[in-house]
Design a protein around this motif. Structure first.
Motif, PDB file in Angstrom:
ATOM      1  N   MET A   1      41.181 -13.521   0.415  1.00 58.18           N
ATOM      2  CA  MET A   1      40.885 -12.115   0.548  1.00 58.18           C
ATOM      3  C   MET A   1      40.315 -11.597  -0.755  1.00 58.18           C
ATOM      4  O   MET A   1      40.825 -11.895  -1.821  1.00 58.18           O
ATOM      5  CB  MET A   1      42.156 -11.354   0.927  1.00 58.18           C
ATOM      6  CG  MET A   1      41.991  -9.859   0.893  1.00 58.18           C
ATOM      7  SD  MET A   1      43.403  -8.990   1.571  1.00 58.18           S
ATOM      8  CE  MET A   1      42.565  -7.923   2.686  1.00 58.18           C
ATOM      9  N   THR A   2      39.270 -10.814  -0.673  1.00 59.75           N
ATOM     10  CA  THR A   2      38.653 -10.193  -1.839  1.00 59.75           C
ATOM     11  C   THR A   2      39.152  -8.760  -1.947  1.00 59.75           C
ATOM     12  O   THR A   2      39.203  -8.036  -0.960  1.00 59.75           O
ATOM     13  CB  THR A   2      37.117 -10.187  -1.699  1.00 59.75           C
ATOM     14  OG1 THR A   2      36.686 -11.533  -1.483  1.00 59.75           O
ATOM     15  CG2 THR A   2      36.457  -9.638  -2.930  1.00 59.75           C
ATOM     16  N   PHE A   3      39.511  -8.352  -3.150  1.00 64.34           N
ATOM     17  CA  PHE A   3      40.032  -7.015  -3.374  1.00 64.34           C
ATOM     18  C   PHE A   3      38.992  -6.150  -4.070  1.00 64.34           C
ATOM     19  O   PHE A   3      38.348  -6.582  -5.025  1.00 64.34           O
ATOM     20  CB  PHE A   3      41.306  -7.068  -4.218  1.00 64.34           C
ATOM     21  CG  PHE A   3      42.440  -7.754  -3.524  1.00 64.34           C
ATOM     22  CD1 PHE A   3      43.258  -7.051  -2.648  1.00 64.34           C
ATOM     23  CD2 PHE A   3      42.683  -9.100  -3.723  1.00 64.34           C
ATOM     24  CE1 PHE A   3      44.304  -7.682  -1.994  1.00 64.34           C
ATOM     25  CE2 PHE A   3      43.721  -9.739  -3.077  1.00 64.34           C
ATOM     26  CZ  PHE A   3      44.538  -9.024  -2.205  1.00 64.34           C
ATOM     27  N   PHE A   4      38.867  -4.924  -3.604  1.00 64.50           N
ATOM     28  CA  PHE A   4      38.008  -3.939  -4.249  1.00 64.50           C
ATOM     29  C   PHE A   4      38.633  -3.577  -5.594  1.00 64.50           C
ATOM     30  O   PHE A   4      39.833  -3.342  -5.683  1.00 64.50           O
ATOM     31  CB  PHE A   4      37.902  -2.690  -3.354  1.00 64.50           C
ATOM     32  CG  PHE A   4      37.197  -1.539  -4.006  1.00 64.50           C
ATOM     33  CD1 PHE A   4      35.815  -1.494  -4.038  1.00 64.50           C
ATOM     34  CD2 PHE A   4      37.913  -0.502  -4.585  1.00 64.50           C
ATOM     35  CE1 PHE A   4      35.159  -0.430  -4.645  1.00 64.50           C
ATOM     36  CE2 PHE A   4      37.266   0.562  -5.188  1.00 64.50           C
ATOM     37  CZ  PHE A   4      35.888   0.595  -5.217  1.00 64.50           C
ATOM     38  N   THR A   5      37.840  -3.557  -6.659  1.00 64.11           N
ATOM     39  CA  THR A   5      38.356  -3.190  -7.978  1.00 64.11           C
ATOM     40  C   THR A   5      37.456  -2.153  -8.633  1.00 64.11           C
ATOM     41  O   THR A   5      36.250  -2.094  -8.379  1.00 64.11           O
ATOM     42  CB  THR A   5      38.478  -4.403  -8.923  1.00 64.11           C
ATOM     43  OG1 THR A   5      37.195  -5.004  -9.084  1.00 64.11           O
ATOM     44  CG2 THR A   5      39.470  -5.419  -8.414  1.00 64.11           C
ATOM     45  N   ILE A   6      38.078  -1.364  -9.462  1.00 69.69           N
ATOM     46  CA  ILE A   6      37.380  -0.415 -10.321  1.00 69.69           C
ATOM     47  C   ILE A   6      37.610  -0.889 -11.740  1.00 69.69           C
ATOM     48  O   ILE A   6      38.743  -1.233 -12.114  1.00 69.69           O
ATOM     49  CB  ILE A   6      37.919   1.017 -10.141  1.00 69.69           C
ATOM     50  CG1 ILE A   6      37.686   1.505  -8.712  1.00 69.69           C
ATOM     51  CG2 ILE A   6      37.284   1.965 -11.152  1.00 69.69           C
ATOM     52  CD1 ILE A   6      38.365   2.836  -8.391  1.00 69.69           C
TER      53      ILE A   6
END
Length: 181
Positions: A1-6
């Motif tokens: 799973m790829t996680f959205f990051t800031i």
């Protein structure tokens, strides 16, 4: 799973929403789960598992958390996000904590909060963000005031801590106030 990051100057903010929680609780071992959540004791892990079992969302409410990771080593050092999000009313309660004392008093939560507030107002389409703060938590009060939150009042015996009921001061920030900053 790829996680959205800031990405900020010193932090990575990894978005954890309901889909991410379901994935990690279904696929991660206890060791992987502890590491991913930044939990260092079996008791704290058990508490998190119980919260997940009770349900992260209820009718017209949801949550969204950003894990705070030290950019130098990707270590989880805290969290910042919206733990009570009223979808129909476009408002949410913000919460934040640094879990590693070595990272306190460095301005990291100010750095994270700016991005989390921007995300809330821009992407989540929030109209209002609320913060419930202990009257004795001066650091937290100063943090929200820095971002233009306005004190609205006191909620008497609002939460329980170590068997004692304590008051909360309520602060809020409206979208138009945030946009003016």
């Amino acid at each position: 799973m790829t996680f959205f990051t800031i990405e900020t100057e010193r932090l990575l903010l990894r978005k954890i929403d309901l889909e991410a929680y379901q994935y990690i609780y279904e696929h991660f071992s206890e060791k992987e789960l502890s590491e991913f959540l930044g939990i260092n004791t079996p008791e704290k892990l058990q508490k998190e598992k119980e919260k997940f079992k009770k349900g992260i969302t209820t009718y017209n409410k949801s949550m969204l958390l950003f894990q705070l990771l030290d950019k130098k080593n990707n270590k989880v050092i805290g969290g910042c996000g919206y733990h009570t999000w009223y979808l129909d009313h476009a408002r949410a309660e913000i919460g934040y904590a640094l879990t590693d004392d070595n990272f306190k008093r460095m301005g990291l939560m100010s750095e994270a909060l700016q991005s989390v507030l921007d995300y809330g107002f821009d992407k989540m389409q929030l109209h209002r963000v609320e913060a419930f703060i202990s009257p004795t938590n001066n650091a937290s009060i100063q943090l929200v005031k820095k971002f233009g939150f306005v004190k609205e009042g006191v909620m008497r015996q609002h939460y329980q801590k170590e068997g004692q009921f304590e008051n909360s001061e309520i602060y809020s920030l409206l979208k138009e106030e945030h946009q003016k900053r």
